[in-house]
Design a protein around this motif. Structure first.
Motif, short mmCIF file in Angstrom:
data_model
loop_
_atom_site.label_atom_id
_atom_site.label_comp_id
_atom_site.label_asym_id
_atom_site.label_seq_id
_atom_site.Cartn_x
_atom_site.Cartn_y
_atom_site.Cartn_z
N PHE A 31 0.84 -1.20 0.00
CA PHE A 31 0.00 0.00 0.00
C PHE A 31 0.87 1.25 0.00
CE2 PHE A 31 -3.68 -2.54 1.33
CZ PHE A 31 -4.70 -1.87 0.66
N LYS A 32 0.37 2.24 -0.68
CA LYS A 32 0.96 3.59 -0.66
C LYS A 32 -0.14 4.55 -0.21
CE LYS A 32 3.54 5.13 -4.07
NZ LYS A 32 3.94 5.64 -5.42
N CYS A 33 0.13 5.39 0.80
CA CYS A 33 -0.86 6.33 1.33
C CYS A 33 -0.32 7.75 1.23
CB CYS A 33 -1.20 6.00 2.79
SG CYS A 33 -2.08 4.43 2.98
N ASN A 34 -1.10 8.59 0.56
CA ASN A 34 -0.72 9.99 0.35
C ASN A 34 0.68 10.12 -0.23
OD1 ASN A 34 -3.02 10.35 2.41
ND2 ASN A 34 -2.61 12.42 1.68
N GLY A 35 0.98 9.22 -1.20
CA GLY A 35 2.25 9.31 -1.91
C GLY A 35 3.42 8.69 -1.20
N GLU A 36 3.24 8.13 0.01
CA GLU A 36 4.34 7.52 0.73
C GLU A 36 4.04 6.03 0.96
OE1 GLU A 36 5.06 9.61 4.31
OE2 GLU A 36 5.57 11.51 3.33
N TRP A 37 5.09 5.22 0.85
CA TRP A 37 4.91 3.77 1.04
C TRP A 37 4.63 3.47 2.50
CZ3 TRP A 37 4.15 0.83 -2.99
CH2 TRP A 37 4.69 1.20 -4.24
N VAL A 38 3.69 2.59 2.71
CA VAL A 38 3.40 2.13 4.07
C VAL A 38 4.47 1.10 4.45
CG1 VAL A 38 1.72 0.97 5.55
CG2 VAL A 38 0.95 2.54 3.76
N CYS A 45 -3.32 0.62 -3.63
CA CYS A 45 -2.61 -0.65 -3.62
C CYS A 45 -1.80 -0.78 -4.91
CB CYS A 45 -3.62 -1.79 -3.50
SG CYS A 45 -2.88 -3.42 -3.39
N VAL A 46 -0.54 -1.26 -4.79
CA VAL A 46 0.33 -1.46 -5.95
C VAL A 46 0.78 -2.92 -5.96
CG1 VAL A 46 2.41 -0.72 -7.15
CG2 VAL A 46 1.11 0.92 -5.77
N ALA A 47 0.58 -3.59 -7.08
CA ALA A 47 0.95 -5.01 -7.23
C ALA A 47 1.97 -5.15 -8.34
CB ALA A 47 -0.29 -5.86 -7.52
N TRP A 48 2.95 -6.08 -8.14
CA TRP A 48 4.00 -6.34 -9.12
C TRP A 48 3.91 -7.79 -9.63
CZ3 TRP A 48 4.73 -3.17 -5.05
CH2 TRP A 48 5.36 -1.93 -5.26
N SER A 49 4.31 -7.93 -10.87
CA SER A 49 4.63 -9.25 -11.42
C SER A 49 5.93 -9.10 -12.20
CB SER A 49 3.50 -9.77 -12.32
OG SER A 49 3.46 -9.01 -13.53
N THR A 50 6.41 -10.17 -12.78
CA THR A 50 7.66 -10.06 -13.54
C THR A 50 7.50 -9.21 -14.78
OG1 THR A 50 7.10 -12.12 -14.65
CG2 THR A 50 8.53 -12.26 -12.71
N THR A 51 6.24 -9.02 -15.20
CA THR A 51 5.99 -8.23 -16.41
C THR A 51 5.88 -6.74 -16.13
OG1 THR A 51 4.82 -10.12 -17.33
CG2 THR A 51 4.47 -8.00 -18.42
N GLY A 52 5.35 -6.38 -14.98
CA GLY A 52 5.16 -4.96 -14.67
C GLY A 52 4.34 -4.77 -13.41
N GLN A 96 -7.52 1.45 -7.62
CA GLN A 96 -8.18 2.75 -7.42
C GLN A 96 -7.79 3.32 -6.05
OE1 GLN A 96 -12.33 1.79 -7.52
NE2 GLN A 96 -12.38 1.03 -5.43
N LYS A 97 -7.91 4.64 -5.92
CA LYS A 97 -7.63 5.28 -4.64
C LYS A 97 -8.82 5.13 -3.69
CE LYS A 97 -4.40 8.88 -6.17
NZ LYS A 97 -4.15 10.35 -6.26
N ALA A 98 -8.51 4.81 -2.46
CA ALA A 98 -9.55 4.76 -1.43
C ALA A 98 -9.34 5.94 -0.49
CB ALA A 98 -9.45 3.44 -0.65
N TYR A 99 -10.38 6.74 -0.29
CA TYR A 99 -10.29 7.92 0.56
C TYR A 99 -10.80 7.59 1.95
CZ TYR A 99 -9.19 10.65 -3.57
OH TYR A 99 -8.58 11.15 -4.69
N ILE A 100 -10.02 7.98 2.95
CA ILE A 100 -10.39 7.73 4.34
C ILE A 100 -10.70 9.07 4.99
CG2 ILE A 100 -9.65 6.84 6.58
CD1 ILE A 100 -7.90 5.67 3.44
N ARG A 101 -11.91 9.20 5.50
CA ARG A 101 -12.35 10.45 6.10
C ARG A 101 -12.81 10.20 7.53
NH1 ARG A 101 -14.52 10.05 0.92
NH2 ARG A 101 -13.84 11.68 -0.56
#
Length: 852
Positions: free
Chosen positions: A72-79, A123-130, A135-140
């Motif tokens: 996960f990345k939140c507000n541009g920073e990696w968790v 959320c960011v997911a990797w595979s060997t291809t890329g 989508q962004k989830a907003y927490i209020r």
């Protein structure tokens, strides 16, 4: 990619290559079979928007296949990897690896960036291809304010009339849903086609029925709370209708016939109007229809009796009028002596006629102005005293006399005589407090006589002031009914004595002031002046006047900017002062609710240090208080008891509703002689401690240490600022040994105003001159040269509708001018305004010693 995955390096390599795995189940890396190595990951579950309720964290979930890594990345920073919970499974149908990751988000994480941007995670997911991004989830942070922006108002409507009840729910996240209740039962438009709810939450009853009479409540709810508006009573009434006329009766002995009708079609109901018009009608008969009668002595006797009764009633009315006029002349002769009514323009520099009788101090003659030609009458140079001596009689009891200092409030005062002096009231405050302590309404008041004032007043009015607090009560002439005498008090409450119900973004903006006794009858509004600490921008605030009722609960009595002239309260908000017109006395306070984060409170920053220092340690105290004079006075008094001294002029800081804390730091001390004992780089006061306004003496102490007792010179920079907001700095350079005076009187005694002034000495404008101005400007003038132009010249045109609702608009304008200019009033300046309007004949108050 290495720049993105810095926190996730394990085993000395960046984990991007298929077929490489680190040991340990905590790592988010998987190995793809060769058959699927060219597939991009796709998301089976993406994170959704969430709301934080109170302090409960929310959980975000993300699932992808095929994937070698997922974070996960939140507000541009990696968790951080340790905050992830990762599960690995295999799709039984495709044999593809599935990775699922969850993280928890707390309220504190969201509040850290509150006001800068919305908090989001991806959320960011990797595979060997890329890689693939979800989508962004907003927490209020979820909330629902307590106060409705618009509440339904009760009304009376005729049968079959359309009814509209308005409701604007409180601000909330997520937006509140609205339902309506009638007598606590939910209204369902689907089951009643006669009602519907509009898209902006208003309730419409198409045709009012008798069954629609009831109490209506607007209910707002979201995931946080459920709020109810005040109930609005709807009364459906039925106006009465007339039945058909009956047939004419036979001709009676008085040679007339009658017919009637009844108010029964329909009968008036639930407060409806009675039928209009006659329900009985007569008509003279023709001569042929009249029964034959003989006039005789009985008719003559009847007419003579009626004339005699009329004469008796006329004589009785004349006697009553004469008696009333005689009583009125006796009262006015005792009270309204012209010397007391014209004190304001008598020449000063005179002595009292008797020892012990107070006379005003001489006023400095004003310089000659360009309007000196407006002088139209000469002053009375034969007057030797401005004090009135005599008795005050009640209109209801012409035989008894009133004691003006020892009688209980509002109760009949004992017989006796009293001398009313035109000036200060000097009886003992402690005796007054002791005397009132037996009254039920006074039991909740503080016994702090230093922050109270009182006086005895009649129809001539007066003024109460609590020195050095900015709090005063102006009692205009004629506010107290003629023939009445009131003992009135004014006191400022310490905020810890009273607990105001504050919620959400609400904050206390003024002192809590009590004036009374409550329940006294006033003929016109008094003016209560008190400081406030808002930025005075009504676009930023919803400012409400709250009043404490007899049960001790607080209720809203006025919303600033939406005052109704028919209400007993009206307010003018100035840059630093609130002027409140009030027809009722009681305990009052201003409470503000910020409408957005641009709203700001004024904080007064005050620095104190020890007046005497015999050790190596030296303390500097920085107070952060509401910018009102009453709090400043309390802090000065407290520091005087502590032996402190003021070391710099106070500064003002605008503190915004941005949820950011206040920080304080000290810099640039000579390191060879001084050092700070503060371990951190700064001190911090939490936002809510300041915004709430209930803690009066918020301060931070900087403890410094000099390296030698011979060191006395201290230079440093002290900074106070709100994170992401405004700041102030103090440049200090002083000798800690030379000036050892404790907090002194120039601040504590800067207001030498008498606490109570009764009669004309309390006003700039003499009573008779005031009456002349009112009679000159109250009557409407075709060219506008009347009270309306006076309001415009004094920059009071915003209150035109309020002034117009009063019997004498000019007198209310002059009351406000008196309240604003008691300390610095310039009569000649007011005279210039009158001259511009073209009312020179009212300018006789330009007389001064120099011109005489």
């Amino acid at each position: 990619m290495p720049s993105l995955l810095g926190p996730f390096v394990r085993c000395g390599l960046v984990l991007l290559f298929a077929g490489f795995t680190c040991t340990g189940s905590e790592h988010a890396t998987a190995t793809l079979p060769a058959a699927f190595s060219d597939l991009l990951p796709h998301f089976l579950v993406e994170p959704e928007d969430e709301f934080i309720v109170k302090n409960k964290p929310v959980t975000l979930t993300c699932r992808s296949s095929p994937a070698t890594q997922i974070y996960f990345k939140c507000n541009g920073e990696w968790v951080h990897q340790d905050d992830h919970l990762i599960e690995r499974t295999v799709d039984p149908a495709t044999a593809l690896p599935i990775m699922q990751v969850t993280i928890d988000i707390t309220r504190q994480q969201v509040e850290k960036i509150f006001g800068l941007d919305e908090y989001w995670c991806q959320c960011v997911a990797w595979s060997t291809t890329g890689t693939q991004k979800s989508q962004k989830a907003y927490i209020r942070i979820a909330y629902l304010r307590k106060n409705f922006e618009e509440e339904p108002q009760g009304k009376e409507v005729a049968l079959d009339q359309e009814v509209l009840l308005r409701c604007h729910p409180p601000e909330g996240v997520p937006q509140a849903e609205v339902e309506w209740q009638r007598n606590e039962d939910v209204i369902t438009p689907a089951s009643d086609p006669n009602v519907f709810i509009t898209t902006d939450y208003n309730l419409v009853i198409k045709k009012a029925r008798l069954a629609d009479t009831g109490n209506y409540t607007c209910v707002a709810k979201n995931i946080v709370a459920r709020r109810k508006s005040t109930s609005a009573t709807v009364l459906v009434y039925v106006d009465g209708g007339w039945s058909e006329w009956s047939k004419w009766s036979a001709c009676g002995a008085d040679c007339s016939m009658w017919r009637s009708r009844e108010c029964t079609q329909p009968s008036p109901g639930t407060g409806g109007k009675d039928c209009q018009g006659l329900d009985l009608q007569s008509l003279n008969c023709t001569s042929e229809q009249c029964p034959q009668t003989v006039s005789g002595a009985e008719d003559v006797a009847l007419y003579v009796g009626m004339v005699a009764v009329a004469l008796c009633l006329t004589l009785l009315l004349i006697v009553v009028v004469l008696v009333y006029r005689r009583k009125k002349e006796d009262l006015d002769a005792d009270v309204a002596d012209s010397s007391i009514l014209t004190t304001g323009f008598q020449p000063m520099g005179i002595k009292p006629s008797k020892p012990g009788v107070w006379a005003p101090r001489p006023r400095r003659p004003p310089p000659h102005s360009k309007n000196s030609h407006l002088l139209t009458i000469q002053p009375d140079l034969t007057t030797t005293t401005t004090s009135y001596q005599g008795t005050l009689r009640s209109r209801h009891d012409t035989t008894g006399k009133f004691s003006m200092t020892n009688g209980p409030l509002l109760d009949p005062l004992p017989n006796g005589s009293h001398t009313l002096h035109n000036g200060k009231l000097n009886s003992d405050p402690a005796e007054f407090v002791s005397r009132l302590s037996t009254q039920s309404y006074f039991k909740t008041l503080p016994r702090d006589v230093a922050n109270s004032s009182y006086g005895t007043f009649n129809f001539l009015g007066g003024r109460l002031t609590i020195p050095s607090t900015g709090i005063s009560l102006l009692i205009p002439p004629e506010a107290i009914p003629r023939g009445k005498i009131y003992e009135i008090y004014l006191t400022v409450q310490r905020k810890e004595d009273l607990r105001l119900p504050l919620a959400g973004c609400q904050t206390l903006l003024s002192p809590v002031v009590s004036c009374g006794p409550p329940g006294v009858v006033l003929s016109r509004p008094v003016i209560l002046s008190m400081d406030h600490c808002s930025d005075a921008c009504l676009d930023n605030w919803a400012i409400r006047l709250k009043k404490q009722n007899y049960e001790g609960t607080w209720e809203d009595v006025l919303l600033m900017g939406e005052e109704l002239v028919s209400e007993p309260y009206y307010c003018q908000l100035e840059a630093e002062t609130c002027r409140l017109f009030s027809e009722q006395l009681g305990t009052l306070a201003l409470v503000g609710e910020s409408l957005h984060m641009g709203a700001a409170k004024r904080l007064r920053l005050v620095l104190f240090s020890d007046a005497y220092c015999s050790t190596l340690e030296y303390n500097i105290r920085v107070y952060c208080m509401d910018d009102t004079q009453d709090v400043f006075k309390e802090v000065m008094q407290m520091e005087r008891q502590l032996g402190g001294r003021l070391i710099d002029e106070p500064h003002v800081l605008l503190f915004k509703d941005s949820y950011h804390n206040l920080r304080l730091s000290i810099h640039d001390m000579p390191q060879a002689h001084w050092r700070s004992k503060l371990l951190a780089g700064y001190q911090e006061i939490p936002f809510y401690h300041i915004w709430n306004g209930s803690q009066r003496y918020l301060h931070c102490t900087f403890t410094l240490e000099r390296l030698s007792l011979s060191t006395c010179e201290l230079t440093c920079q002290l900074c106070v600022w709100q994170v992401e907001g405004e700041g102030q700095s103090f440049s200090l350079d002083f000798n800690i040994a030379k000036d050892t005076r404790a907090v002194d009187s120039e601040f504590l005694l800067m207001d030498s105003t008498a606490a109570a002034l009764a009669g004309p000495s309390a006003f700039q404008i003499p009573y008779l001159i005031r009456q002349k101005i009112c009679s000159s400007l109250d009557a409407p003038c075709p060219n506008g040269a009347d009270w309306r132009m006076l309001a415009q010249r004094l920059k009071l045109e915003r209150h035109m509708s309020f002034f117009a609702s009063k019997a004498s608009p000019t007198s209310v304008i002059l009351d406000l001018w008196e309240a604003q200019h008691f300390h610095s009033g310039n009569i000649n300046q007011l005279a210039t305004v009158m001259a511009d309007i073209g009312k020179q004949e009212a300018m006789i108050f330009l007389v001064s010693d120099g011109e005489c």
